[in-house]
Structures are given as C-alpha cells and as structure tokens.
Design an enzyme around this catalytic site. Sequence first.
Site, PDB file in Angstrom:
ATOM      1  N   ASN A   4       9.232   8.644  -7.457  1.00 24.03           N
ATOM      2  CA  ASN A   4       8.800   8.651  -8.375  1.00 24.03           C
ATOM      3  C   ASN A   4       7.687   9.353  -9.460  1.00 24.03           C
ATOM      4  OD1 ASN A   4      10.208   4.844  -9.210  1.00 24.03           O
ATOM      5  ND2 ASN A   4      10.686   6.445  -7.156  1.00 24.03           N
ATOM      6  N   GLY A  32       0.868  15.850   9.846  1.00 19.28           N
ATOM      7  CA  GLY A  32       1.852  15.618   9.317  1.00 19.28           C
ATOM      8  C   GLY A  32       3.074  15.599   8.466  1.00 19.28           C
ATOM      9  N   THR A  52      11.566   3.068   0.526  1.00 14.92           N
ATOM     10  CA  THR A  52      11.447   4.848   0.374  1.00 14.92           C
ATOM     11  C   THR A  52      12.243   5.276   1.539  1.00 14.92           C
ATOM     12  OG1 THR A  52       9.841   6.201   0.568  1.00 14.92           O
ATOM     13  CG2 THR A  52       9.123   4.854   2.002  1.00 14.92           C
ATOM     14  N   ASP A  53      12.251   6.327   0.829  1.00 17.75           N
ATOM     15  CA  ASP A  53      13.163   7.743   1.434  1.00 17.75           C
ATOM     16  C   ASP A  53      12.257   8.246   2.836  1.00 17.75           C
ATOM     17  OD1 ASP A  53      11.686   8.876  -0.003  1.00 17.75           O
ATOM     18  OD2 ASP A  53      13.244  10.671  -0.730  1.00 17.75           O
ATOM     19  N   GLU A  54      10.736   7.899   3.218  1.00 21.59           N
ATOM     20  CA  GLU A  54      10.584   8.358   3.655  1.00 21.59           C
ATOM     21  C   GLU A  54      10.466   7.490   4.803  1.00 21.59           C
ATOM     22  OE1 GLU A  54       5.984   8.869   2.672  1.00 21.59           O
ATOM     23  OE2 GLU A  54       6.526   9.577   1.155  1.00 21.59           O
ATOM     24  N   TYR A  94       1.588   5.050   6.604  1.00 21.56           N
ATOM     25  CA  TYR A  94       2.195   4.158   5.599  1.00 21.56           C
ATOM     26  C   TYR A  94       3.825   4.329   5.545  1.00 21.56           C
ATOM     27  CZ  TYR A  94       4.934   4.492   1.240  1.00 21.56           C
ATOM     28  OH  TYR A  94       6.537   4.071  -0.441  1.00 21.56           O
ATOM     29  N   ARG A 113      -1.819  18.278   4.450  1.00 21.82           N
ATOM     30  CA  ARG A 113      -1.822  16.822   4.954  1.00 21.82           C
ATOM     31  C   ARG A 113      -1.233  16.907   6.244  1.00 21.82           C
ATOM     32  NH1 ARG A 113       2.164  13.204   1.540  1.00 21.82           N
ATOM     33  NH2 ARG A 113       0.148  12.618   0.121  1.00 21.82           N
ATOM     34  N   ILE A 134       1.436  14.354  -8.159  1.00 24.07           N
ATOM     35  CA  ILE A 134       1.631  14.892 -10.433  1.00 24.07           C
ATOM     36  C   ILE A 134       0.947  14.518 -11.529  1.00 24.07           C
ATOM     37  CG2 ILE A 134       3.029  14.393 -12.669  1.00 24.07           C
ATOM     38  CD1 ILE A 134       5.607  14.885 -11.205  1.00 24.07           C
ATOM     39  N   LYS A 142       6.471   0.901   6.539  1.00 23.82           N
ATOM     40  CA  LYS A 142       7.599   0.230   6.091  1.00 23.82           C
ATOM     41  C   LYS A 142       8.888   0.279   5.955  1.00 23.82           C
ATOM     42  CE  LYS A 142       7.480  -0.111   1.176  1.00 23.82           C
ATOM     43  NZ  LYS A 142       7.677  -1.219   0.198  1.00 23.82           N
ATOM     44  N   GLU A 201       1.100  -0.714  -0.070  1.00 29.72           N
ATOM     45  CA  GLU A 201       0.501   0.137  -0.268  1.00 29.72           C
ATOM     46  C   GLU A 201       0.568   1.180   0.134  1.00 29.72           C
ATOM     47  OE1 GLU A 201      -3.297   0.349  -0.470  1.00 29.72           O
ATOM     48  OE2 GLU A 201      -3.467  -2.134  -0.534  1.00 29.72           O
TER      49      GLU A 201
HETATM   50  P1  NAD Z   1       1.154   1.077  -6.695  1.00 28.79           P
HETATM   51  O1  NAD Z   1       0.145   1.125  -5.129  1.00 28.79           O
HETATM   52  O2  NAD Z   1       0.849   1.917  -7.816  1.00 28.79           O
HETATM   53  O3  NAD Z   1       1.576  -0.799  -6.658  1.00 28.79           O
HETATM   54  C1  NAD Z   1       0.994  -1.101  -5.810  1.00 28.79           C
HETATM   55  C2  NAD Z   1       1.249  -3.087  -5.992  1.00 28.79           C
HETATM   56  O4  NAD Z   1       0.733  -3.672  -5.205  1.00 28.79           O
HETATM   57  C3  NAD Z   1      -0.314  -2.752  -7.138  1.00 28.79           C
HETATM   58  O5  NAD Z   1       0.237  -3.216  -8.275  1.00 28.79           O
HETATM   59  C4  NAD Z   1      -1.370  -3.534  -6.273  1.00 28.79           C
HETATM   60  O6  NAD Z   1      -2.148  -4.309  -6.470  1.00 28.79           O
HETATM   61  C5  NAD Z   1      -0.162  -4.639  -5.470  1.00 28.79           C
HETATM   62  N1  NAD Z   1      -0.506  -4.688  -4.299  1.00 28.79           N
HETATM   63  C6  NAD Z   1      -1.063  -4.224  -3.053  1.00 28.79           C
HETATM   64  N2  NAD Z   1      -1.191  -5.241  -1.877  1.00 28.79           N
HETATM   65  C7  NAD Z   1      -0.685  -6.023  -2.616  1.00 28.79           C
HETATM   66  C8  NAD Z   1      -1.341  -7.708  -2.154  1.00 28.79           C
HETATM   67  N3  NAD Z   1      -1.261  -7.175  -0.492  1.00 28.79           N
HETATM   68  N4  NAD Z   1      -0.544  -8.732  -2.460  1.00 28.79           N
HETATM   69  C9  NAD Z   1      -0.086  -8.275  -3.731  1.00 28.79           C
HETATM   70  N5  NAD Z   1      -0.622  -7.140  -4.538  1.00 28.79           N
HETATM   71  C10 NAD Z   1      -0.579  -6.268  -3.756  1.00 28.79           C
HETATM   72  O7  NAD Z   1       2.860   1.504  -5.599  1.00 28.79           O
HETATM   73  P2  NAD Z   1       3.659   1.890  -6.219  1.00 28.79           P
HETATM   74  O8  NAD Z   1       3.910   3.386  -6.549  1.00 28.79           O
HETATM   75  O9  NAD Z   1       4.042   1.434  -7.843  1.00 28.79           O
HETATM   76  O10 NAD Z   1       5.074   1.954  -5.019  1.00 28.79           O
HETATM   77  C11 NAD Z   1       6.191   0.021  -5.627  1.00 28.79           C
HETATM   78  C12 NAD Z   1       6.967   0.370  -4.110  1.00 28.79           C
HETATM   79  O11 NAD Z   1       7.955   0.913  -4.377  1.00 28.79           O
HETATM   80  C13 NAD Z   1       6.327   0.372  -2.718  1.00 28.79           C
HETATM   81  O12 NAD Z   1       6.959  -0.204  -2.650  1.00 28.79           O
HETATM   82  C14 NAD Z   1       6.394   1.811  -2.341  1.00 28.79           C
HETATM   83  O13 NAD Z   1       6.446   1.807  -1.093  1.00 28.79           O
HETATM   84  C15 NAD Z   1       7.927   2.301  -2.839  1.00 28.79           C
HETATM   85  N6  NAD Z   1       7.830   3.383  -3.236  1.00 28.79           N
HETATM   86  C16 NAD Z   1       7.365   3.894  -4.095  1.00 28.79           C
HETATM   87  C17 NAD Z   1       7.835   5.481  -4.358  1.00 28.79           C
HETATM   88  C18 NAD Z   1       6.674   6.288  -5.401  1.00 28.79           C
HETATM   89  O14 NAD Z   1       7.195   7.673  -5.558  1.00 28.79           O
HETATM   90  N7  NAD Z   1       5.993   5.953  -5.536  1.00 28.79           N
HETATM   91  C19 NAD Z   1       8.930   6.134  -4.252  1.00 28.79           C
HETATM   92  C20 NAD Z   1       9.806   4.933  -3.448  1.00 28.79           C
HETATM   93  C21 NAD Z   1       8.929   3.668  -3.076  1.00 28.79           C
HETATM   94  O1  TDX Z   2      -2.921  16.597  -4.787  1.00 28.64           O
HETATM   95  C1  TDX Z   2      -1.887  17.069  -3.836  1.00 28.64           C
HETATM   96  N1  TDX Z   2      -1.238  18.151  -3.722  1.00 28.64           N
HETATM   97  C2  TDX Z   2      -0.245  17.898  -3.175  1.00 28.64           C
HETATM   98  O2  TDX Z   2       0.675  19.499  -2.599  1.00 28.64           O
HETATM   99  C3  TDX Z   2      -0.775  15.517  -3.589  1.00 28.64           C
HETATM  100  C4  TDX Z   2      -1.891  14.357  -4.057  1.00 28.64           C
HETATM  101  C5  TDX Z   2      -0.073  15.802  -2.465  1.00 28.64           C
HETATM  102  N2  TDX Z   2       0.594  16.825  -2.471  1.00 28.64           N
HETATM  103  C6  TDX Z   2       2.005  17.023  -1.404  1.00 28.64           C
HETATM  104  C7  TDX Z   2       2.340  16.403  -0.723  1.00 28.64           C
HETATM  105  C8  TDX Z   2       3.046  15.664  -0.711  1.00 28.64           C
HETATM  106  O3  TDX Z   2       4.486  16.635   0.026  1.00 28.64           O
HETATM  107  O4  TDX Z   2       2.869  16.480  -3.110  1.00 28.64           O
HETATM  108  C9  TDX Z   2       3.843  16.259  -2.789  1.00 28.64           C
HETATM  109  C10 TDX Z   2       4.022  14.554  -2.995  1.00 28.64           C
HETATM  110  O5  TDX Z   2       2.944  14.011  -2.941  1.00 28.64           O
HETATM  111  P1  TDX Z   2       2.292  12.409  -3.303  1.00 28.64           P
HETATM  112  O6  TDX Z   2       1.911  12.393  -4.122  1.00 28.64           O
HETATM  113  O7  TDX Z   2       1.634  11.723  -2.192  1.00 28.64           O
HETATM  114  O8  TDX Z   2       3.802  11.635  -2.567  1.00 28.64           O
HETATM  115  P2  TDX Z   2       4.463  11.254  -1.443  1.00 28.64           P
HETATM  116  O9  TDX Z   2       3.778  11.601  -0.228  1.00 28.64           O
HETATM  117  O10 TDX Z   2       5.506  12.254  -1.090  1.00 28.64           O
HETATM  118  O11 TDX Z   2       5.061   9.746  -1.554  1.00 28.64           O
HETATM  119  C11 TDX Z   2       5.323   9.458  -2.395  1.00 28.64           C
HETATM  120  O12 TDX Z   2       6.672   9.109  -2.304  1.00 28.64           O
HETATM  121  C12 TDX Z   2       7.198   8.598  -1.732  1.00 28.64           C
HETATM  122  C13 TDX Z   2       4.499   8.136  -2.986  1.00 28.64           C
HETATM  123  O13 TDX Z   2       3.317   7.801  -2.743  1.00 28.64           O
HETATM  124  C14 TDX Z   2       5.397   6.905  -2.264  1.00 28.64           C
HETATM  125  O14 TDX Z   2       5.617   5.911  -2.230  1.00 28.64           O
HETATM  126  C15 TDX Z   2       6.508   6.766  -1.693  1.00 28.64           C
HETATM  127  O15 TDX Z   2       7.358   6.397  -0.878  1.00 28.64           O
END
Ligand code: NAD
Ligand code: TDX
Length: 332
Positions: free
Chosen positions: A178, A273, A121-123, A148, A271, A189, A152, A81
Amino acid sequence: MKILVTGGAGFIGSNFVRHIYRERPDWHITVFDALTYAGNLENIAGLDESRVAFIHANICDEAAIDAAVADCDAVIHFAAESHNDNSLHNPYPFIETNILGTFRILEAVRKYNKRLHHISTDEVYGDLELDDPAKFTPDTPYNPSSPYSSSKAASDLLVRAWVRSFGVQATLSNCSNNYGPYQHVEKVIPRQITNLLSGQKLKLYGSGQNVRDWIHTEDHSSGVLAILERGVMGETYLIGSDGEKSNLEVFKLILELMGKDESWLEHVNDRPGHDLRYAIDASKLRTELGWQPTYTDFREGLQATIDWYTQNQAWWQPQKDETEAKYKELGR
Ligand code: NAD
Ligand code: TDX
C-alpha cells in the site's frame, strides 16, 4: 452496524476508518489500538466523537479484547507489527502481536459469535521470479520468508482453523504493498520522500530490481468493505490493482517528480532474505464481489502522496530521526 477496528490508528486502519466514516454514515466505529510507535491519533483526528470511539489497549490483553468484541457486531482486524526490517532486528513483538494477538481476537469472536474480517498480506506466499507468468492467487501455497511474513502466515492459518474447527464467521484478505498519506516514514515510499525533503539521499536496497505490486490504500479500504458486506464466510480474497513496479522505477519516479537528478540516489546494503517480486491476481474479488480499484494511475497517486508529505511535515518530523537512527544501526 457497530464495527471494531483493531489497529485503526495506523496507516491502513486509519484510512479504513475514514473510508467507512464517509461511505457508511450510519455505522458506529470503535478504534482499538495500543498506539505503538506506528499508531498516531492524529491519523483519525477531526471525526465526530458520537460516531467514532477510541479504546487504548493491546490486542494481547484478553479482558480488554473480550469486552470490546462483546460490544460490537463485527471486528476488522488490522493491528499488527508491520515492518519487515524491524522483524529482522527484533522478531519478538511480531510473534506476540501478530500471532498471540490474533489468537485473542479469535477466541473473543468465537465466544460472542461475532463476524471477523482478518487483514493480511501477499507476503505470506513468498516471492516470485521476475519472469514468472503466474501471479499469487488464493490457492498459492504459503511460503513466507521473513519473521514478519511468517507471523502473518501463522495468523492466517489460525483464522482458517477457527473457521473450520469452531465455525467462526470470518473472511480473510491478502493485499499487496500500500501507499498513500499517513504511512509511517520507515516504509519505502515515505522514507524516500521525507529523505529528499530533509536534504538526504534516497536509500535503495541492493540493485533495486525487486518488484512490488503497488495499490493505493483507498483501494485497499474499498476492497475490505466489499468483502465485509458481500464476502463468503471462510473465503480468502486477494486485493491488488495490477501495480507492479521495480524499486528502481519507483525511486526514479520520485526523483523526477521532486525535481532531483540521480546523484541523489544511494545504493545501501540489501535486506537479508529480500523477497524478489510480489504480484497479485485479484480476479476473484473483481468477478465474485464486483470490486474495482479507482486509484490506478500510480504517477498521479505518487504525486499526491509527495504533496501530502510536503504539506504535513509536522506529522512526520517527530518519527524521522528515530527511524533513521534505527536504519543506521542496520547499515541501511
Ligand atoms: P502500521 O504499522 O502502520 O499500523 C499498525 C497499527 O496497529 C498501529 O496503529 C499500532 O499502534 C497498532 N498495533 C500494533 N500492535 C498492536 C497491539 N498489540 N495491540 C493493538 N494495536 C496494535 O501498519 P499498516 O501498514 O497500516 O498495516 C495494517 C495491516 O495491514 C497489518 O495487518 C499489515 O500486515 C497489513 N498489510 C499491510 C500492507 C502494507 O503495505 N503496509 C500490505 C498488506 C497488508
Ligand atoms: O529504504 C528502503 N529502501 C528500499 O529499497 C526501504 C525501507 C525499502 N526498500 C525496498 C525493500 C522492498 O523491496 O523497497 C521495497 C518495499 O519495502 P517496504 O516499504 O519495507 O515494504 P515490504 O517489505 O515490501 O512490505 C510492505 O508490503 C507488504 C509492508 O511493509 C508490509 O506490511 C506489507 O505486508
């Protein structure tokens, strides 16, 4: 090489699947995904079925994970998630998937002695001050803020414990924010791009001073491949491409590239926190494993992402109304 990619139908996992499909034509890929609201088989459509298999199952399902892990050489664990705002609304699925699901995978790779790469994640490191000269490194203490990021962090600690206590062959990576095609419209984005494409305003949380360190998802995938092939067991690598930008800067660039003025920008509730700033020092990955990012021109990458969402409305439209309804409940 037979790899099992959990979460391979999500945003980053599916990019990794397409990356490996292109870069390692002799590998076999099995995608293991529960297809939650964030998973979509269209993300991996068009790939040759003799090279890519799909298992529809949950990583918390012990028997399903056991069988899939037994049948591969290495697991790359993306499933999670992933959205902070959802975790503030309902933390439970984050505890279940991110913590219990990772535990199930660890037990299976321990049983069958399989290689694991854990995606994080860096979070997990919390946030930095805007003027802090230090960036996150693999030695930065964990200090997560949200349900979240704490889930992680818990999953990372489980992986480290299984390495030390049971000798599990695992590496970890913590990546920054990403962006790119196929990202769910809940994330910042795609939400803003698709808002403008739907005639709605951009929604900026708080003042917009918060900084995120943007990396193109292709560069995340090449970093993970470098670690999978050349990483040292038990080590953590940070993945980032020096892409720090304030949210306000990103929003203004989206407006400019989409030909809109600032009357299209709306400030909404912040948001709770809300982390202020993330910044990655990826020098370990660069110097020890020779990795380099390719997509470092953010303006160009953002334009390509805007073009993708403009041309792929059929992909994102089904997610849009439900996502905005969730945000309406949160007042954001
Ligand atoms: P996403 O939410 O787009 O995709 C998550 C995928 O995992 C989906 O296909 C979903 O169906 C699947 N999934 C969720 N729960 C599941 C379960 N219980 N069993 C099997 N499949 C399940 O996420 P994302 O943005 O592609 O992130 C992927 C990974 O990268 C995560 O571990 C996230 O913490 C990490 N990450 C994301 C970012 C970012 O910017 N999005 C940055 C750093 C790390
Ligand atoms: O509508 C918005 N407006 C806004 O200002 C949303 C959705 C977010 N924001 C802000 C909150 C954050 O400062 O933009 C920034 C980025 O928000 P998100 O896209 O929700 O990302 P973030 O919370 O930074 O987390 C993301 O990067 C690290 C990914 O969702 C995570 O999965 C990953 O681990």
